[in-house]
Design an enzyme around this catalytic site. Structure first.
Site, PDB file in Angstrom:
ATOM      1  CE  LYS A  17      -2.327  -0.503   3.668  1.00 36.89           C
ATOM      2  NZ  LYS A  17      -1.541  -1.688   4.023  1.00 36.89           N
ATOM      3  NE  ARG A  41      -1.783   3.755   8.293  1.00 38.19           N
ATOM      4  CZ  ARG A  41      -1.927   2.450   8.441  1.00 38.19           C
ATOM      5  NH1 ARG A  41      -2.437   1.953   9.547  1.00 38.19           N
ATOM      6  NH2 ARG A  41      -1.544   1.625   7.493  1.00 38.19           N
ATOM      7  CE  LYS A  52       3.163  -2.947   7.791  1.00 34.98           C
ATOM      8  NZ  LYS A  52       4.058  -1.788   7.770  1.00 34.98           N
ATOM      9  CG  PHE A 390       6.204  -9.220  -5.911  1.00 35.71           C
ATOM     10  CD1 PHE A 390       7.086  -9.320  -4.842  1.00 35.71           C
ATOM     11  CD2 PHE A 390       5.017  -8.546  -5.719  1.00 35.71           C
ATOM     12  CE1 PHE A 390       6.780  -8.743  -3.624  1.00 35.71           C
ATOM     13  CE2 PHE A 390       4.699  -7.973  -4.503  1.00 35.71           C
ATOM     14  CZ  PHE A 390       5.587  -8.068  -3.447  1.00 35.71           C
ATOM     15  CD1 TRP A 419       9.692  -2.168  -3.944  1.00 37.39           C
ATOM     16  CD2 TRP A 419      11.173  -2.949  -5.429  1.00 37.39           C
ATOM     17  NE1 TRP A 419      10.769  -2.647  -3.230  1.00 37.39           N
ATOM     18  CE2 TRP A 419      11.696  -3.133  -4.117  1.00 37.39           C
ATOM     19  CE3 TRP A 419      11.945  -3.362  -6.520  1.00 37.39           C
ATOM     20  CZ2 TRP A 419      12.939  -3.715  -3.884  1.00 37.39           C
ATOM     21  CZ3 TRP A 419      13.187  -3.943  -6.286  1.00 37.39           C
ATOM     22  CH2 TRP A 419      13.671  -4.120  -4.972  1.00 37.39           C
TER      23      TRP A 419
END
Length: 566
Positions: A17, A41, A52, A390, A419
């Protein structure tokens, strides 16, 4: 057109995300010349050092400097921890002092003579007014009025305010406090929550101004008195001190992406044990800054069943903002898991099912993506699916997911390579988002606030999670009855539920049906403005795995370079 707000959610497994959010704003700003802002956040140090990792994005779609982002940043979470624990200390100290002192002794200490003058503080005058005592001279109160003023009569068995720590520590889930002789036999069972589960974090994320934050802090209910009435931070006289601790934390922190797109980092409530959204203030300031035709991309936690549902039903009610587009982030790997793929263990190598082409697993797992799209459609907002690609994903798998997503009602479904390619890899997504934002928007809330608490919980369970019904424990039934009698029945619902399944059972992937959703407890975050049911055995303090992330985190003493954060 006016500035648009784009909301992010993800398909269950947390795979990108933040990265997609950053890739999208980089594509909008650096490649399509559209003003855009990301609102993220602040990550908790619990997962950063646990399993994580951080939340700055990855590859060529990152917020920089990443180390500061993932660690202390400007100290907002530390401020929340300090404020939360000051209030917790005030609760237990007040019970101790009331149990060991007479009314007269309490009054003399609460309203002392200073330099020959005795006067109430402003917060004490406010308490007198709430009690219906319209006096300002401490010398004029009757014995009965003094007793009402000095005694909160907190019932220790009803205390809901817990201490917090920004570390994953399973051994603090149940503790005993007050065992020293100086506490005169007053001990009780208590617990620690992770800092980002504090109601003060939720208030920071939902507040609109300093005055609003101070009012919300004062309304926080910490316990009930022995007559069943709520006891608040305002009653304890600590509101002003909490506001002082939080006065700088209310300001969003400005950062940037690798391609120079601005990012606001502010607030960090988890989406499984809190409402899981970045701050209203960050969104509103960003909307003002991007101007007409600009985009604000705001990210929240986990899937459409958790972060998105709370974004619409809680955050949008508070802010008055209406999102233009929902972007659902999916990965082939996550969908394979939902299609019956083998269990994934953090830190262990992935099984071949996740790294080799398997169209059947992908097709079977798309039922979860379809359900997530349906959940978003309940709110009447266009949905764009962003497939976070990916290197092990085959072209056939990518095409299959995008095709099924579009057939299932998504406005568009787009593969993204941000990415590896930065904003350039998300240009197609940015174009799809711009087109979707121009579509007709029939936004609506899922439930009416005037409905009974039980009915609001049932609507979420049935319409969002797919449950057959709900089952309330005796404790939950008692709490709902109490909150309804206290006048808190018209608040929205913030479900505390596992993010690993649409149901309450983490091992049930895909789209579970026919289950009864168990509500073990119900709490109230009155300052934040929501009722907080706990689903099943949901814990508000995570634990460390066998091999936490901290094994790989290090500091080079010569260069002061941080290594191993991700």
């Amino acid at each position: 057109t006016f500035a648009k707000i784009t909301y992010f959610s993800a398909v269950l497994v947390n795979k990108g995300k933040s990265t997609v959010t950053i890739g999208l704003v980089q594509a909008l700003t650096a490649h399509l010349n559209v003003n855009s802002f990301a609102c993220l956040r602040q990550p908790s140090q619990g997962p950063t050092f646990g399993v994580k990792g951080g939340a700055a994005g990855g590859g060529y779609a990152q917020v920089i400097p990443m180390e500061e982002f993932n660690l202390h940043l400007t100290g907002d979470i530390h401020a929340i921890t300090a404020a939360n624990n000051l209030l917790a200390a005030a609760v237990d100290a007040r019970i101790l002092h009331e149990s060991t002192q007479s009314d007269k002794a309490l009054y003399n200490r609460l309203v002392p003579v200073v330099n020959g003058v005795r006067e109430f503080s402003s917060i004490q005058l406010a308490r007198l007014k709430r009690l219906g005592i319209n006096k300002t001279d401490p010398g004029t109160l009757t014995a009965d009025e003094i007793s009402k003023f000095v005694r909160l009569d907190i019932d220790p068995s009803t205390i809901t305010w817990q201490r917090v720590l920004d570390t994953n520590d399973r051994f603090l889930r149940k503790i005993t406090i007050g065992q020293a002789n100086t506490e005169k036999g007053f001990f009780r069972q208590a617990q620690f929550d992770i800092a980002v589960a504090s109601e003060i974090m939720a208030i920071l994320a939902l507040t609109t101004s300093l005055a609003d934050m101070k009012e919300r802090l004062g309304k926080m209910v910490v316990a009930n008195d022995k007559n069943g009435q709520p006891v608040t931070a305002e009653d304890l006289g600590v509101t002003g001190a909490l506001a002082v601790l939080m006065k700088d934390a209310i300001k969003p922190t400005l950062m940037q992406t690798l391609e120079g797109t601005p990012v606001f980092v502010h607030a960090g409530p988890f989406a499984n044990i809190a409402h899981g959204n970045s701050s209203v203030l960050a969104d509103k300031i960003a909307l003002k800054l991007v101007g007409e035709g600009g985009f604000v991309v705001t990210e929240a936690g986990f899937g459409a069943d958790i972060g998105m549902e709370k974004f619409f039903n809680i955050k949008c009610r508070t802010s008055g903002l209406v999102p233009s587009v929902v972007v659902l982030v999916a990965t082939v790997r996550a969908l394979k898991m939902h299609g019956g793929g083998p269990n994934v263990t953090a830190g262990a190598p992935l099984k071949k099912e996740y790294t080799e082409e398997n169209l059947q697993l992908v097709a079977d797992g798309c039922c979860n993506l379809q359900k997530q799209i349906q959940i978003a459609q309940l709110f009447g907002v266009p949905v764009v699916v962003a497939l976070n690609v990916f290197k092990t994903d085959s072209h056939a798998e990518v095409d299959l997911v995008c095709e099924i997503a579009k057939q299932s009602g998504a406005f568009d479904a787009v593969p993204c390579n941000h990415w590896s390619a930065g904003g350039r890899g998300a240009v197609e997504l940015a174009q799809a988002v711009r087109k979707a934002a121009s579509q007709e928007n029939s936004f609506k809330y899922l439930y009416n606030l005037e409905l009974p608490i039980i009915e609001k919980i049932r609507i979420i369970a049935q319409k969002v999670y797919g449950a057959e019904d709900i089952e309330l424990s005796p404790v939950a039934q008692s709490q709902i009855s109490r909150y309804s009698k206290q006048g808190f029945g018209n608040l929205p619902i913030c479900m505390a539920k596992t993010h690993l399944s649409l149901s309450h059972q983490p091992e049930r992937k895909g789209v579970p049906t026919g289950f009864i959703l168990p509500i073990s407890d119900v709490r109230a975050s009155i300052g934040a403005g929501f009722i907080y049911p706990l689903v099943g055995t949901m814990s508000t303090m995570p634990g460390l795995p066998t091999r936490p992330c901290f094994y790989d985190i290090d500091l080079d003493p010569d260069t002061e370079q941080v290594k191993g954060l991700f």
